[in-house]
Design a protein around this motif. Sequence first.
Motif, PDB file in Angstrom:
ATOM      1  N   GLU A  20      33.096  29.274  49.501  1.00 56.55           N
ATOM      2  CA  GLU A  20      34.068  30.376  49.492  1.00 56.55           C
ATOM      3  C   GLU A  20      35.321  29.995  48.711  1.00 56.55           C
ATOM      4  O   GLU A  20      35.885  30.816  47.988  1.00 56.55           O
ATOM      5  N   LYS A  21      35.745  28.736  48.848  1.00 50.45           N
ATOM      6  CA  LYS A  21      36.916  28.285  48.091  1.00 50.45           C
ATOM      7  C   LYS A  21      36.639  28.294  46.595  1.00 50.45           C
ATOM      8  O   LYS A  21      37.511  28.650  45.795  1.00 50.45           O
ATOM      9  N   LEU A  22      35.420  27.891  46.201  1.00 47.94           N
ATOM     10  CA  LEU A  22      35.084  27.869  44.775  1.00 47.94           C
ATOM     11  C   LEU A  22      35.007  29.280  44.203  1.00 47.94           C
ATOM     12  O   LEU A  22      35.481  29.539  43.096  1.00 47.94           O
ATOM     13  N   VAL A  23      34.437  30.217  44.977  1.00 49.86           N
ATOM     14  CA  VAL A  23      34.382  31.620  44.535  1.00 49.86           C
ATOM     15  C   VAL A  23      35.796  32.170  44.364  1.00 49.86           C
ATOM     16  O   VAL A  23      36.107  32.854  43.383  1.00 49.86           O
ATOM     17  N   ALA A  24      36.681  31.847  45.308  1.00 51.00           N
ATOM     18  CA  ALA A  24      38.068  32.314  45.222  1.00 51.00           C
ATOM     19  C   ALA A  24      38.767  31.709  44.017  1.00 51.00           C
ATOM     20  O   ALA A  24      39.556  32.385  43.337  1.00 51.00           O
ATOM     21  N   ARG A  25      38.493  30.443  43.745  1.00 48.77           N
ATOM     22  CA  ARG A  25      39.108  29.801  42.580  1.00 48.77           C
ATOM     23  C   ARG A  25      38.617  30.440  41.283  1.00 48.77           C
ATOM     24  O   ARG A  25      39.407  30.665  40.362  1.00 48.77           O
ATOM     25  N   CYS A  26      37.318  30.745  41.199  1.00 48.16           N
ATOM     26  CA  CYS A  26      36.773  31.405  40.005  1.00 48.16           C
ATOM     27  C   CYS A  26      37.466  32.750  39.770  1.00 48.16           C
ATOM     28  O   CYS A  26      37.803  33.099  38.643  1.00 48.16           O
ATOM     29  N   ALA A  27      37.673  33.489  40.868  1.00 47.61           N
ATOM     30  CA  ALA A  27      38.341  34.790  40.745  1.00 47.61           C
ATOM     31  C   ALA A  27      39.790  34.610  40.322  1.00 47.61           C
ATOM     32  O   ALA A  27      40.305  35.358  39.477  1.00 47.61           O
ATOM     33  N   ARG A  28      40.459  33.622  40.906  1.00 48.42           N
ATOM     34  CA  ARG A  28      41.873  33.378  40.584  1.00 48.42           C
ATOM     35  C   ARG A  28      42.059  32.950  39.128  1.00 48.42           C
ATOM     36  O   ARG A  28      42.998  33.374  38.462  1.00 48.42           O
ATOM     37  N   GLU A  29      41.130  32.137  38.633  1.00 46.94           N
ATOM     38  CA  GLU A  29      41.234  31.626  37.265  1.00 46.94           C
ATOM     39  C   GLU A  29      40.475  32.485  36.261  1.00 46.94           C
ATOM     40  O   GLU A  29      40.414  32.140  35.088  1.00 46.94           O
ATOM     41  N   ARG A  30      39.903  33.586  36.740  1.00 47.49           N
ATOM     42  CA  ARG A  30      39.172  34.537  35.886  1.00 47.49           C
ATOM     43  C   ARG A  30      37.967  33.880  35.220  1.00 47.49           C
ATOM     44  O   ARG A  30      37.616  34.192  34.087  1.00 47.49           O
ATOM     45  N   ARG A  31      37.328  32.952  35.903  1.00 49.00           N
ATOM     46  CA  ARG A  31      36.148  32.284  35.361  1.00 49.00           C
ATOM     47  C   ARG A  31      35.015  33.294  35.161  1.00 49.00           C
ATOM     48  O   ARG A  31      34.689  34.065  36.049  1.00 49.00           O
ATOM     49  N   GLY A  32      34.452  33.298  33.962  1.00 50.72           N
ATOM     50  CA  GLY A  32      33.378  34.231  33.634  1.00 50.72           C
ATOM     51  C   GLY A  32      33.854  35.584  33.189  1.00 50.72           C
ATOM     52  O   GLY A  32      33.038  36.467  32.906  1.00 50.72           O
ATOM     53  N   GLU A  33      35.169  35.769  33.075  1.00 53.59           N
ATOM     54  CA  GLU A  33      35.714  37.066  32.654  1.00 53.59           C
ATOM     55  C   GLU A  33      36.174  36.990  31.200  1.00 53.59           C
ATOM     56  O   GLU A  33      36.424  35.923  30.649  1.00 53.59           O
ATOM     57  N   GLY A  34      36.323  38.171  30.608  1.00 52.56           N
ATOM     58  CA  GLY A  34      36.814  38.259  29.238  1.00 52.56           C
ATOM     59  C   GLY A  34      35.685  38.225  28.226  1.00 52.56           C
ATOM     60  O   GLY A  34      34.507  38.044  28.549  1.00 52.56           O
TER      61      GLY A  34
END
Length: 282
Positions: free
Chosen positions: A7-21
Amino acid sequence: MDATLSEKLVARCARERRGEGSGASYVPGLTQRQIARGVGRMHRFCCARCGGRQIILGSDAELATFLLAHWHPGTCDLNEYFPLTDPAETELIASQLGIAHPRMRDGSPSVLRTGLMVLRKTGDGYAWIALDTLACQLDPARAVPDAMRIVSEYWRRRGVSWQLSRSGGFNDCQVRNLWQLFPHGEYMLTVSPNADDQVQHDALLGECRRCRYRSLREACHAAARSTGRPPGDGVRAALQLLAIRRIVGRLDVPDLLRQPLSGLKITRAARCGCPPNGARNE
C-alpha cells in the motif's frame, strides 16, 4: 492499522506520478536508484522519440528490446518500467491462474511492472503494445516467470497486446548495429543536417547509385575523396543515412559497411518519427 509495504508503494507511485504522462512528461515506474540495484549493465541516453527525455535501462537485454521497438517504423513513443498499481487485481489474476504472486518483505503483494510500453501508429489510429524482456542468451528455452504470466493476463483483459522478447542482448548483430545507428538517428532527428552534411550525403548517394564499388565502405571512401574530406566523414554520412532509412540494407550482419551495394536500396525520403500530441497510457 499500519499500511502494508504494498500500500505504501502504491501511494508513493501515485504521489510521484509513476507511470503517468507521455513523451517528455512520462515518469518511469522505477527510480534510477532502484534500477541501479540490478545486476545488469546500466544504459543512460536521451531519446527524441520520447520527447527528448533521459532513458535509463538496467541491462543489455532491456536495451535490446528498446532498440528493436524503437526501430519499428510505426513506433511513436516508448514508456519504460510501467507499473501495474493495482496489486489486488494482479493477486486475483495469480489466484485464478493457479500461480504464486510475488511478495514483499511483509507478505503483501508486490507491485508488478511491464518492461516497456510502446505506442505505435496503426492504420487509423494508435495502439499500445506491452513488451517484457526475458534474458535468454544462456538458456533459449528458459520458462516464462510467473510474474510475466500475470502481467500477460493483466494486459489481455484490457485488450492490450502483450509480447515477450527473448533477448540475447549484444550477442545479436542486429542489436549491436541498431545501437551503433541510434546516435546518428538522434542527430538527424534533433539537429537539422548542415550544408556540409548535405554535401557528403549527396556525394555518397551518388556513389551508391553508380555501383562501381563492391561495398558500402568503398563507396563511403570514394564519396569522401570526391569532396576532399577524410574517410571518416563518408562513414558518418552512411551511418546517418542508414539510421533514417534513406539507405536501406540488412541489419543482421557483423559489419554494416561491408554490405555489397547490390543489396542496398536508396529510398526517396527519410523516415522522421515523432510522438502524436496528447497520446497517453490508458
